[in-house]
Design an enzyme around this catalytic site. Sequence first.
Site, PDB file in Angstrom:
ATOM      1  N   LYS A  27      30.254 -58.876 -22.766  1.00  0.00           N
ATOM      2  CA  LYS A  27      28.826 -58.077 -22.492  1.00  0.00           C
ATOM      3  C   LYS A  27      28.628 -57.465 -21.038  1.00  0.00           C
ATOM      4  CE  LYS A  27      23.965 -59.527 -23.058  1.00  0.00           C
ATOM      5  NZ  LYS A  27      22.914 -60.762 -23.297  1.00  0.00           N
ATOM      6  N   SER A  67      19.826 -60.149 -27.350  1.00  0.00           N
ATOM      7  CA  SER A  67      20.315 -58.879 -26.458  1.00  0.00           C
ATOM      8  C   SER A  67      21.812 -58.750 -26.416  1.00  0.00           C
ATOM      9  CB  SER A  67      19.721 -59.126 -25.012  1.00  0.00           C
ATOM     10  OG  SER A  67      20.490 -60.271 -24.435  1.00  0.00           O
ATOM     11  N   SER A 106      20.064 -65.006 -27.202  1.00  0.00           N
ATOM     12  CA  SER A 106      20.816 -63.713 -27.272  1.00  0.00           C
ATOM     13  C   SER A 106      22.558 -63.656 -27.637  1.00  0.00           C
ATOM     14  CB  SER A 106      20.825 -63.128 -25.846  1.00  0.00           C
ATOM     15  OG  SER A 106      19.365 -62.351 -25.843  1.00  0.00           O
TER      16      SER A 106
END
Length: 491
Positions: free
Chosen positions: A80, A155, A179
């Site tokens: 990420k 996210s 997330s």
Amino acid sequence: MTEGILHRSFLDLHELMARREISSVDVTRATLERVQRLDPDVGAYLLVTEEQALAQAVEADRAYAEDRANALTGIPFALKDIISTLGIRTTCGSRILENYVPVYQGQVAGRLLESGAVLIGKTNMDEFAMGSSTEHSGFFPTRNPWDRDRVPGGSSGGSAAAVSAGMAAFALGTDTGGSIRQPASLCGVVGLKPTYGRVSRYGLVAFASSLDQIGPIARSVPEVAAVLGVIAGHDPHDSTTLRAEVPDYRAGLTGEVRGLRIGVPKEYFPDTLESGVAAAVSQGLASLESLGAHLVDISLPMTDAALSCYYIVAPSEAMSNLARYDGVRYGLREQAADVWTLFDRTRERGFGAEVKRRILVGAYALSKGYYEAYYVKALEVRALVQRDFEAAFQQVDVIAGPTSPTTAFRLGERLDDPLSMYLADAFTLPANMAGICGVSVPCGLAGGLPVGLQILGPKLGEQTILRVADAYERSAGFNVLVPPLTFGAPA
Ligand code: GLN
């Protein structure tokens, strides 16, 4: 080599590499080709590190040849884009860090690279990890590989979509309020949020420091266990990491759940729960019961309050953490005659609407006159949320329920309604407030879309929740859900 191999467990790929039946270069090339073919339609990656990846794959094949390989050597993975990578652009999904290149290596990135895993690229995300759909990315939204009109969750949506579509064998995400688990659920993959302090946050760009935790996303529980074993553990660079020993998580996957007490909180099955989700999760619980576990009705009365409380605590911490993006030391800088105008213009242009909303809420909650009424109150409620879980874990070994109240929703559907976006995390964020661990494991489909079963455990209960998730995964028989990828296919 066919692309089908990219949906195999990387633990199998490792065996094949160890027997020299395939090479890391083969697997890495196939992965990069797949990214090139599919990602224009999915948008999982913000940056593909092709050249480095191929060089790392060559190095990995050498490690196999010299018998220095471990389970992650040569395996393609993604990070990420909020995890710092030395010399590799790290944007946090924000325009304000569009050209930011870290000068140091995030702890988890370093550990994975040292173990010989091959970095394919950095994945898309909601800006600074604020969101549940990846639509708040400052660059472009990610689409769900199961249905490109739908969100992948967020996210860590880019990480979950990349793993789901076979564009990485595993990925790391971050979970501040859900997330990792929520996008894993919406994309049909496994995602684990470790206990607060289990994994180092050194080099993780901070959103809400008392809640943030890095964790793995993969297509099966044993793979998640293998990655956790590499990234977990004490780190002198992060004083909040726990000194507890790191167990062999894979060895703990015995398939045995007989006699285990599974708490089923009534608050996680409200009337508003999507019926397909309720059906799939109930079926999942029934199969755990048929494996010999005992289902126990429990109550977590602070569940609703946890949501309101999170949206005070997280923005307050975010407001303080994001104060550093002022255009002076790094990132975007707008020109201005005086420093205050420079701050204003930089932030105005660099931050998206959701980030601005959080900064405003945080500033309000921390301001004189409101601090006691909001922030201090929220901390009190947070203690009650923790007590809820402590009381529950006196009674049961783990807690289970849906990860998300709905399956993947349509792009744009919740963009104008922040509250409905916030509700996506109603069942995940209490675990962050309490600092405990949780995993989401696929439990079938509803209307053709993946549903996730969430299993929560007490602090440092990773071994137990992984054992339950693995036992379930084995019995369910769909331990790898492959999205129907018809798009982008060569004619
Ligand atoms: N969706 C939640 C939020 O927007 C949680 C995000 C996260 O876990 N990073 O804050």
